[in-house]
Design a protein around this motif. Structure first.
Motif, PDB file in Angstrom:
ATOM      1  N   VAL A  51       0.815  -1.212   0.000  1.00 11.63           N
ATOM      2  CA  VAL A  51       0.000   0.000   0.000  1.00 11.63           C
ATOM      3  C   VAL A  51       0.853   1.269   0.000  1.00 11.63           C
ATOM      4  CG1 VAL A  51      -1.697   1.320   1.322  1.00 11.63           C
ATOM      5  CG2 VAL A  51      -1.967  -1.142   1.065  1.00 11.63           C
ATOM      6  N   TYR A  52       1.921   1.287   0.771  1.00  7.45           N
ATOM      7  CA  TYR A  52       2.723   2.507   0.893  1.00  7.45           C
ATOM      8  C   TYR A  52       4.067   2.409   0.171  1.00  7.45           C
ATOM      9  CZ  TYR A  52      -0.846   3.695   4.209  1.00  7.45           C
ATOM     10  OH  TYR A  52      -2.069   3.961   4.783  1.00  7.45           O
ATOM     11  N   ALA A  53       4.273   1.352  -0.611  1.00  7.58           N
ATOM     12  CA  ALA A  53       5.564   1.094  -1.246  1.00  7.58           C
ATOM     13  C   ALA A  53       6.049   2.261  -2.108  1.00  7.58           C
ATOM     14  CB  ALA A  53       5.497  -0.182  -2.083  1.00  7.58           C
ATOM     15  N   LYS A  54       5.151   2.957  -2.772  1.00  6.41           N
ATOM     16  CA  LYS A  54       5.547   4.064  -3.651  1.00  6.41           C
ATOM     17  C   LYS A  54       5.613   5.402  -2.918  1.00  6.41           C
ATOM     18  CE  LYS A  54       3.774   1.883  -7.799  1.00  6.41           C
ATOM     19  NZ  LYS A  54       2.819   1.944  -8.892  1.00  6.41           N
ATOM     20  N   ARG A  55       5.146   5.425  -1.673  1.00  6.37           N
ATOM     21  CA  ARG A  55       5.087   6.701  -0.937  1.00  6.37           C
ATOM     22  C   ARG A  55       6.131   6.831   0.154  1.00  6.37           C
ATOM     23  NH1 ARG A  55      -1.291   7.356   0.206  1.00  6.37           N
ATOM     24  NH2 ARG A  55      -0.452   7.277   2.280  1.00  6.37           N
ATOM     25  N   ILE A  56       6.392   5.729   0.875  1.00  9.49           N
ATOM     26  CA  ILE A  56       7.295   5.807   2.026  1.00  9.49           C
ATOM     27  C   ILE A  56       7.832   4.413   2.326  1.00  9.49           C
ATOM     28  CG2 ILE A  56       5.438   5.520   3.717  1.00  9.49           C
ATOM     29  CD1 ILE A  56       6.927   7.551   5.505  1.00  9.49           C
ATOM     30  N   SER A  57       9.063   4.345   2.794  1.00  7.05           N
ATOM     31  CA  SER A  57       9.652   3.063   3.181  1.00  7.05           C
ATOM     32  C   SER A  57       8.897   2.524   4.398  1.00  7.05           C
ATOM     33  CB  SER A  57      11.129   3.258   3.532  1.00  7.05           C
ATOM     34  OG  SER A  57      11.623   2.124   4.180  1.00  7.05           O
ATOM     35  N   PHE A  58       8.650   1.208   4.390  1.00  7.71           N
ATOM     36  CA  PHE A  58       7.901   0.623   5.499  1.00  7.71           C
ATOM     37  C   PHE A  58       8.643   0.773   6.817  1.00  7.71           C
ATOM     38  CE2 PHE A  58       5.279  -2.564   7.637  1.00  7.71           C
ATOM     39  CZ  PHE A  58       4.042  -2.204   7.143  1.00  7.71           C
ATOM     40  N   ILE A  75      -6.018   2.596  14.993  1.00 11.33           N
ATOM     41  CA  ILE A  75      -4.565   2.700  14.867  1.00 11.33           C
ATOM     42  C   ILE A  75      -4.215   3.764  13.834  1.00 11.33           C
ATOM     43  CG2 ILE A  75      -2.455   1.455  14.265  1.00 11.33           C
ATOM     44  CD1 ILE A  75      -4.096  -1.140  15.048  1.00 11.33           C
ATOM     45  N   ALA A  76      -3.377   4.715  14.235  1.00 11.59           N
ATOM     46  CA  ALA A  76      -2.890   5.742  13.313  1.00 11.59           C
ATOM     47  C   ALA A  76      -1.561   5.264  12.731  1.00 11.59           C
ATOM     48  CB  ALA A  76      -2.701   7.066  14.034  1.00 11.59           C
ATOM     49  N   LEU A  77      -1.442   5.397  11.438  1.00  9.42           N
ATOM     50  CA  LEU A  77      -0.193   5.095  10.753  1.00  9.42           C
ATOM     51  C   LEU A  77       0.551   6.415  10.600  1.00  9.42           C
ATOM     52  CD1 LEU A  77       1.039   2.583   9.334  1.00  9.42           C
ATOM     53  CD2 LEU A  77       0.208   3.561   7.224  1.00  9.42           C
ATOM     54  N   ARG A  78       1.713   6.507  11.214  1.00 15.30           N
ATOM     55  CA  ARG A  78       2.451   7.782  11.250  1.00 15.30           C
ATOM     56  C   ARG A  78       3.803   7.678  10.561  1.00 15.30           C
ATOM     57  NH1 ARG A  78       0.645  11.512  14.834  1.00 15.30           N
ATOM     58  NH2 ARG A  78      -1.034  10.883  16.214  1.00 15.30           N
ATOM     59  N   GLU A  79       4.263   8.823  10.048  1.00 18.07           N
ATOM     60  CA  GLU A  79       5.620   8.914   9.526  1.00 18.07           C
ATOM     61  C   GLU A  79       6.581   8.885  10.701  1.00 18.07           C
ATOM     62  OE1 GLU A  79       6.284  12.332   7.058  1.00 18.07           O
ATOM     63  OE2 GLU A  79       4.553  11.890   5.795  1.00 18.07           O
ATOM     64  N   ASN A  80       7.650   8.136  10.553  1.00 13.34           N
ATOM     65  CA  ASN A  80       8.674   8.049  11.585  1.00 13.34           C
ATOM     66  C   ASN A  80       9.841   8.933  11.143  1.00 13.34           C
ATOM     67  OD1 ASN A  80      10.313   7.288  13.676  1.00 13.34           O
ATOM     68  ND2 ASN A  80      10.715   5.241  12.894  1.00 13.34           N
ATOM     69  N   HIS A  81       9.995  10.099  11.752  1.00 16.56           N
ATOM     70  CA  HIS A  81      11.054  11.033  11.362  1.00 16.56           C
ATOM     71  C   HIS A  81      12.312  10.779  12.188  1.00 16.56           C
ATOM     72  CE1 HIS A  81       8.044  14.169   9.605  1.00 16.56           C
ATOM     73  NE2 HIS A  81       8.082  13.036   8.916  1.00 16.56           N
ATOM     74  N   ALA A  83      16.856  10.119  11.629  1.00 15.61           N
ATOM     75  CA  ALA A  83      17.964  10.495  10.738  1.00 15.61           C
ATOM     76  C   ALA A  83      17.902   9.663   9.452  1.00 15.61           C
ATOM     77  CB  ALA A  83      19.298  10.290  11.453  1.00 15.61           C
ATOM     78  N   LYS A  84      17.584   8.386   9.567  1.00 13.21           N
ATOM     79  CA  LYS A  84      17.499   7.498   8.408  1.00 13.21           C
ATOM     80  C   LYS A  84      16.322   7.860   7.496  1.00 13.21           C
ATOM     81  CE  LYS A  84      15.841   3.016   7.504  1.00 13.21           C
ATOM     82  NZ  LYS A  84      15.011   2.071   8.122  1.00 13.21           N
ATOM     83  N   CYS A  85      15.191   8.226   8.100  1.00 13.96           N
ATOM     84  CA  CYS A  85      13.977   8.474   7.327  1.00 13.96           C
ATOM     85  C   CYS A  85      13.830   9.929   6.897  1.00 13.96           C
ATOM     86  CB  CYS A  85      12.755   8.060   8.148  1.00 13.96           C
ATOM     87  SG  CYS A  85      12.718   6.300   8.540  1.00 13.96           S
ATOM     88  N   GLY A  86      14.506  10.826   7.574  1.00 21.00           N
ATOM     89  CA  GLY A  86      14.389  12.244   7.248  1.00 21.00           C
ATOM     90  C   GLY A  86      13.175  12.869   7.909  1.00 21.00           C
ATOM     91  N   GLY A  87      13.034  14.168   7.732  1.00 17.52           N
ATOM     92  CA  GLY A  87      11.907  14.888   8.308  1.00 17.52           C
ATOM     93  C   GLY A  87      12.237  15.471   9.666  1.00 17.52           C
ATOM     94  N   ASP A  88      11.349  16.305  10.138  1.00 14.57           N
ATOM     95  CA  ASP A  88      11.512  16.969  11.424  1.00 14.57           C
ATOM     96  C   ASP A  88      11.241  15.968  12.551  1.00 14.57           C
ATOM     97  OD1 ASP A  88      11.415  18.536  13.696  1.00 14.57           O
ATOM     98  OD2 ASP A  88       9.905  19.929  12.927  1.00 14.57           O
TER      99      ASP A  88
END
Length: 126
Positions: A51-58, A75-81, A83-88
């Motif tokens: 589902v998220y393969a083209k948007r974000i690394s699992f 359950i909320a699926l959240r971005e994990n920011h 150093a490896k994943c980037g983001g704030d």
């Protein structure tokens, strides 16, 4: 009817009448899903469906249980920011919200625009 036929007939009738009760008892013995089991079902399903393969690394996704009821886990699926994943690292935006039914394992996806829950369909999310 002879004696053996009567006993065989009684046995078949008894098994026929009791088998639904036995099956129901076995399915209930497993009990409702735990939070960990619900998260595992959701993670496995999302990974399997890519589902998220083209948007974000699992590896850059976290699962945050926001609500627990006797019926479901929300359950909320959240971005994990990291150093490896980037983001704030001070933020963790929600990508999507899911519900996992505790009894059946059925997954629903929250549609924020319509403010309603829909049955999960991985093909429509990609």
């Amino acid at each position: 009817m002879n004696q053996i036929s009567r006993r065989l007939f009684a046995f078949v009738v008894a098994i026929t009448l009791l088998s639904p009760l036995i099956v129901r008892a076995e399915s209930k013995s497993k009990g409702p899903l735990t939070e960990d089991a619900a998260v595992n079902i959701l993670a496995r399903t999302l990974k399997q469906d890519n589902v998220y393969a083209k948007r974000i690394s699992f590896g850059c996704i976290t699962f945050d249980t926001e609500e627990t009821t006797r019926i479901y886990f929300e359950i909320a699926l959240r971005e994990n920011h990291t150093a490896k994943c980037g983001g704030d690292p001070e933020t963790s935006p929600v990508l999507d919200r899911y519900r996992v039914n505790r009894a059946s394992g059925k997954i629903e996806l929250y549609d924020a625009a319509a403010d309603r829950w829909h049955d999960y369909n991985g093909a429509k999310i990609k």
